[in-house]
Design an enzyme around this catalytic site. Structure first.
Site, PDB file in Angstrom:
ATOM      1  N   GLY A 483       0.829  -1.190   0.000  1.00  0.00           N
ATOM      2  CA  GLY A 483       0.000   0.000   0.000  1.00  0.00           C
ATOM      3  C   GLY A 483       0.859   1.233   0.000  1.00  0.00           C
ATOM      4  O   GLY A 483       2.091   1.164   0.005  1.00  0.00           O
ATOM      5  N   GLU A 484       0.190   2.358   0.002  1.00  0.00           N
ATOM      6  CA  GLU A 484       0.890   3.628  -0.036  1.00  0.00           C
ATOM      7  C   GLU A 484       0.647   4.326   1.284  1.00  0.00           C
ATOM      8  O   GLU A 484      -0.490   4.634   1.625  1.00  0.00           O
ATOM      9  CB  GLU A 484       0.358   4.459  -1.199  1.00  0.00           C
ATOM     10  CG  GLU A 484       1.166   5.697  -1.525  1.00  0.00           C
ATOM     11  CD  GLU A 484       2.376   5.392  -2.395  1.00  0.00           C
ATOM     12  OE1 GLU A 484       3.372   6.110  -2.300  1.00  0.00           O
ATOM     13  OE2 GLU A 484       2.316   4.416  -3.174  1.00  0.00           O
ATOM     14  N   PHE A 487       4.077   8.480   3.868  1.00  0.00           N
ATOM     15  CA  PHE A 487       5.408   8.929   3.490  1.00  0.00           C
ATOM     16  C   PHE A 487       6.022   8.122   2.373  1.00  0.00           C
ATOM     17  O   PHE A 487       7.165   8.291   2.041  1.00  0.00           O
ATOM     18  CB  PHE A 487       6.333   8.890   4.711  1.00  0.00           C
ATOM     19  CG  PHE A 487       5.883   9.817   5.780  1.00  0.00           C
ATOM     20  CD1 PHE A 487       5.888  11.191   5.554  1.00  0.00           C
ATOM     21  CD2 PHE A 487       5.443   9.344   6.994  1.00  0.00           C
ATOM     22  CE1 PHE A 487       5.471  12.061   6.536  1.00  0.00           C
ATOM     23  CE2 PHE A 487       5.025  10.217   7.979  1.00  0.00           C
ATOM     24  CZ  PHE A 487       5.031  11.575   7.755  1.00  0.00           C
ATOM     25  N   LYS A 504       8.885  -0.122   4.659  1.00  0.00           N
ATOM     26  CA  LYS A 504       8.344   1.190   4.312  1.00  0.00           C
ATOM     27  C   LYS A 504       9.457   1.970   3.629  1.00  0.00           C
ATOM     28  O   LYS A 504      10.518   2.209   4.210  1.00  0.00           O
ATOM     29  CB  LYS A 504       7.864   1.935   5.566  1.00  0.00           C
ATOM     30  CG  LYS A 504       7.219   3.261   5.217  1.00  0.00           C
ATOM     31  CD  LYS A 504       6.348   3.780   6.335  1.00  0.00           C
ATOM     32  CE  LYS A 504       7.189   4.491   7.380  1.00  0.00           C
ATOM     33  NZ  LYS A 504       6.357   5.165   8.381  1.00  0.00           N
ATOM     34  N   ASP A 601      -0.189  10.763  16.024  1.00  0.00           N
ATOM     35  CA  ASP A 601      -0.874  10.462  14.760  1.00  0.00           C
ATOM     36  C   ASP A 601      -1.656   9.164  14.879  1.00  0.00           C
ATOM     37  O   ASP A 601      -1.609   8.314  13.995  1.00  0.00           O
ATOM     38  CB  ASP A 601       0.139  10.397  13.611  1.00  0.00           C
ATOM     39  CG  ASP A 601      -0.558  10.482  12.266  1.00  0.00           C
ATOM     40  OD1 ASP A 601      -1.721  10.934  12.216  1.00  0.00           O
ATOM     41  OD2 ASP A 601       0.052  10.089  11.259  1.00  0.00           O
TER      42      ASP A 601
END
Ligand SMILES: *[C@@H]1O[C@H](CO)[C@@H](O)[C@H](O)[C@H]1NC(C)=O
Ligand SMILES: *[C@@H]1O[C@H](CO)[C@@H](O)[C@H](O)[C@H]1NC(C)=O
Ligand SMILES: *[C@@H]1O[C@H](CO)[C@@H](O)[C@H](O)[C@H]1NC(C)=O
Ligand SMILES: *[C@@H]1O[C@H](CO)[C@@H](O)[C@H](O)[C@H]1NC(C)=O
Ligand SMILES: *[C@@H]1O[C@H](CO)[C@@H](O)[C@H](O)[C@H]1NC(C)=O
Ligand SMILES: *[C@@H]1O[C@H](CO)[C@@H](O)[C@H](O)[C@H]1NC(C)=O
Ligand SMILES: *[C@@H]1O[C@H](CO)[C@@H](O)[C@H](O)[C@H]1NC(C)=O
Length: 794
Positions: A483-484, A487, A504, A601
């Site tokens: 996935g995206e 960052f 990542k 976050d």
């Protein structure tokens, strides 16, 4: 001179004094001459006229062989100067020296002749005398003429007055012959003779006939290589004399200052003084190898496998490969022969003689030698290879060399390539490590304490090489892409050991710069909890940064929660467990980890689910680390996700653990409702989730917030409690919000009274909307059975 420090002659001394001189001498009656018929038995000696020398039988203790010999009267234990029967020893002390009726001087034993010392010297008045020069002479007494003398038949020792040389008229050839070993006087490998080479007279040592050593040309009373004839005060004690005539030449010496002057050709091919303070007069190095012309060694063609500087050294110990040896038990082979045999056989790495100094033991193999420091083990001659190579090679060897140069060049080129490559890789790695060290060194993070109290820097950082990551992710193939993220893309990877990971890949242009990356790295080492995603390591390649996490097969919470089909998989039980898990993870971050961490976050997409749907908080890129006593900070750079951000943070940049509590409250409401905090368009209300929840709560039908997908199978009491706590968490005032530990006890303890929530944040602006829609909502509420449930819950 270098001789004074040379260990070899100390060795030779030791050899001589330990073996040869242990000689048994009986008490004797003095005899000064012998005539035919006279006998000399082992208890008698023949004295020289002046008493300087003696002749008699002696034995060498080590062998129990008996010989007839001459020695200095004052040095009875010393070197035997002449031996009558070197090659035919007597095996017991029954020998007699006699002159028989034919005028033959002979040794007999029990009536039988053992050896004739002289030929028959038929004459009327024969007499044998030992002269005061150590010369045994047989004379015709009446004519006073010498018929035979021992000086013409030297063994291994030259005494003053003796000659080395030759007389072409008399066909005399005076040479010395070495003993076989230190204890065996039989003819050995070496001879010393005087010969004319290139019109110059030189002393020559031959080994089995081959020239081995030369003294250098006689010049001005000195043989250049017959050195060390000076004493400690550098006085030349030996007068050398060379007499050269038309029909012959001879060399003599005299040393009037010395007590027992003599020159001995030793069994190992060296020349030394046989008197009390023996010195080596030729051959400091024990052997001649053929590569050196100094010291008088004769240059020879070296065996192919030997090079200049290779030599044998005496060492106590054993070859590791002990059994790889050959024994040549030849009674007439001496040390010099063994050395030659070893030197010329390429596989030979060492040698020694058998016990009495004859025969050879030759070792082959790799030459590994275990030295015995105590020195108790029998010494061996061990080949010591020199580093320098010798230039004297056969022509055809040059061809080999030329070929051999090309190959090494290719090989070394290849090696250079490898070295350069490896160095480059290493430099790259070092750069990466430096980078990480730089990152983890607290400079840009002065307001936080990156070090623990004990000063330990961040550890446990596993740095993976880019190649390793490439291989694990199949070159970041699109099939591996999970996935995206905010960052950059996240890829699935597989380590060689089968472990699955998530990589990542922080895009170069992404906002997650050094600061965020650094954060994650620090947290790698600092926080570990079952509800926190573990970061396994990182990878830095050029300006690209990668983080490697444990792989979460079930993706993230939002993937399930906000999908109409998949959300059915999350029943109330599971959802409650997820809430609890997130709460535990946050509590750990806030309170129990080694630092105080504010995640900043927290949202559904940052809660990953493992194979058992256990939640794990991920993405620490925006987390802030607080000192233990620090509770609130202000940042100019507001980061986070809209909808989850606490009002004080979104508006003033102030953040504390209570901003995380706010986000957690939102998350709880999302989990209960199955709706995104931001999208309530489906209800045609300009309200966000908080506003919607707050309205329902105020109207007393909070249960309506429940996700329809949950059906009726749920603990409504607990569900209401979750909504209640959720609303407490999203209260406008940060101080009104509970802490995570409060949250956990509120959820876990059903009987605990809960405070009434105040108006949540982001609600005030919606008053108008609220009034507009309240009527509709009240209707909807009455349609549902929520009011009943609320009553039931009480
Ligand atoms: C050696 O000879 C002498 C004189 O003839 C004699 O007295 C002596 O006993 C002999 N010794 C031996 C051991 O035969
Ligand atoms: C002594 O040695 C000789 C040879 O050297 C031998 O002939 C003789 O038999 C030996 N005698 C004894 C008693 O062993
Ligand atoms: C004397 O003997 C030596 C060694 O045995 C030999 O090399 C040399 O040629 C001889 N000299 C003469 C003149 O015969
Ligand atoms: C021995 O000493 C003399 C002078 O005393 C000197 O001329 C000579 O070179 C020395 N010889 C050696 C071999 O050292
Ligand atoms: C050789 O022997 C003869 C006869 O004895 C003698 O005259 C001559 O001087 C000797 N030469 C040498 C160099 O000894
Ligand atoms: C023993 O050694 C000598 C000298 O090296 C040699 O002449 C002889 O042939 C050898 N004998 C045997 C049997 O190898
Ligand atoms: C030396 O020892 C060997 C056996 O090790 C033997 O054959 C030989 O006869 C001995 N030589 C002498 C002179 O004793």
């Amino acid at each position: 001179m270098k001789s004074s420090a040379n260990p070899i002659f100390i060795l030779i001394l030791t050899l001589f004094f330990s073996h040869t001189y242990l000689i048994n001498l009986p008490s004797v009656a003095a005899i000064t001459s012998m005539k035919p018929g006279d006998e000399l038995n082992h208890s008698q000696v023949l004295d020289s006229e002046g008493g300087k020398f003696k002749l008699g039988f002696f034995s060498i203790s080590q062998t129990n062989n008996y010989y007839l010999g001459i020695w200095y009267a004052g040095d009875p234990q010393g070197k035997k100067l002449w031996i009558a029967n070197p090659n035919t020893p007597l095996l017991n002390n029954s020998g007699l020296l006699t002159i028989d009726t034919t005028g033959t001087l002979k040794i007999t034993s029990e009536g039988k002749t053992v050896v004739n010392i002289t030929p028959p010297l038929l004459t009327g008045s024969l007499i044998a005398r030992l002269q005061d020069s150590g010369n045994l002479v047989l004379q015709d007494e009446t004519r006073n003429r010498n018929l035979w003398q021992s000086f013409d038949h030297p063994t291994d020792t030259l005494l003053p007055g003796m000659k080395i040389g030759y007389n072409l008229t008399t066909k005399q050839n005076w040479t010395l012959t070495s003993w076989l070993s230190s204890s065996i006087p039989a003819s050995g490998a070496f001879t010393l003779s005087l010969e004319s080479i290139e019109d110059a007279f030189q002393l020559l040592i031959r080994r089995r006939g081959e020239v081995y050593w030369t003294s250098g040309a006689w010049n001005n009373g000195i043989f250049p290589f017959l050195t060390a004839l000076n004493d400690s005060s550098n006085r030349y004690q030996y007068n050398l004399n060379l007499v050269s005539e038309k029909d012959g030449v001879y060399f003599q010496f005299d040393a009037p200052d010395r007590s027992f002057p003599s020159l001995v050709l030793n069994f190992n091919g060296a020349i030394f003084g046989g008197d009390e303070d023996s010195r080596v007069y030729a051959l400091y190095n024990e052997f001649c190898y053929g590569y050196e012309s100094q010291d008088g060694c004769v240059s020879n063609q070296l065996p192919e496998c030997r090079k200049d500087g290779d030599k044998f050294e005496q060492k106590s110990g054993d070859f590791i490969d002990r059994s790889n040896s050959n024994i040549y038990d030849n009674a007439s082979t001496s040390l010099g022969d063994c050395m030659k045999r070893c030197w010329e056989h390429c596989s030979c790495v060492g040698f020694t003689t058998t016990t009495n100094g004859t025969g050879c033991i030759i070792w082959n193999g790799n030459g590994e030698f275990q030295v015995d420091e105590s020195g108790d083990t029998v010494k061996k001659y061990v080949l010591v290879s020199s580093k320098s190579s010798n230039g004297k090679q056969k022509n055809w060897i040059w061809i080999v060399i030329v070929v051999a140069i090309v190959l090494p060049m290719l090989i070394s080129g290849f090696i250079c390539y490898i070295i350069v490559r490896r160095r480059k890789l290493r430099a790259e790695k070092r750069r990466e490590e430096e980078y990480i060290r730089e990152l983890t060194a607290s400079d840009s993070f002065n307001d936080t304490n990156l070090k623990e109290k004990d000063g330990r820097e961040v550890q446990d950082l596993k740095i993976f090489s880019f190649r390793f990551v490439l291989a694990a992710t199949n070159n970041f193939s699109s099939e591996n892409k999970l996935g995206e993220g905010g960052f950059g893309p996240v890829y699935k990877g597989k380590f060689p050991d089968g472990r699955e990971v998530a990589v990542k890949r922080l895009s170069r242009t992404s906002g997650q710069g050094l600061v965020e990356f650094k954060n994650e790295l620090i947290l790698i080492a600092k926080v570990q909890h079952t509800n926190l995603v573990r970061v396994l390591g990182c990878c830095i390649h050029e300006d690209e940064k990668m983080l490697i996490y444990e792989y979460m097969p079930n993706k993230s919470l939002d993937f399930f929660l906000f999908d109409p089909e998949r959300k059915k998989l999350l029943d109330w039980q599971k959802r409650y467990e997820i809430i609890e898990g997130i709460a535990q993870g946050l509590l750990y971050l806030h309170k129990y980890s080694r630092m105080r961490v504010i995640h900043r976050d927290l949202k559904a997409s940052n809660v990953l689910l493992d194979e058992n749907m256990n939640p794990k908080i991920a993405d620490f890129g925006m987390a802030r680390i607080f000192k233990q006593n620090e509770t609130e900070a202000v940042t100019a750079r507001v980061v986070g996700t809209y909808g989850y951000m606490a009002p004080e943070f979104a508006m003033e940049g102030a953040f504390s653990i209570k901003s995380d509590v706010f986000s957690f409250g939102i998350l709880m409401l999302e989990i209960v409702s199955g709706r995104r905090t931001t999208s309530l368009q489906q209800f045609d209300r300009p309200l966000n989730l908080i506003g919607y929840a707050w309205e329902l709560w105020k109207e007393g039908c909070a249960l309506e917030l429940k996700d329809p997908a949950l059906g009726d199978l749920c603990d409504t009491k607990l569900l209401l409690r979750v909504i209640h706590v959720g609303l407490l968490c999203v209260q406008e005032g940060a101080t009104d919000r509970p802490t995570m530990s409060d949250v956990i006890s509120m959820l876990g303890n059903e009987s605990m009274p809960l405070p009434t929530p105040k108006q949540p944040a982001f609600f005030t602006g919606r008053n108008e909307a609220e009034s507009n829609s309240s009527g509709i909502k009240a209707e909807q509420c009455s349609v549902n059975d929520c009011s009943i449930t609320v009553i039931e819950a009480r």
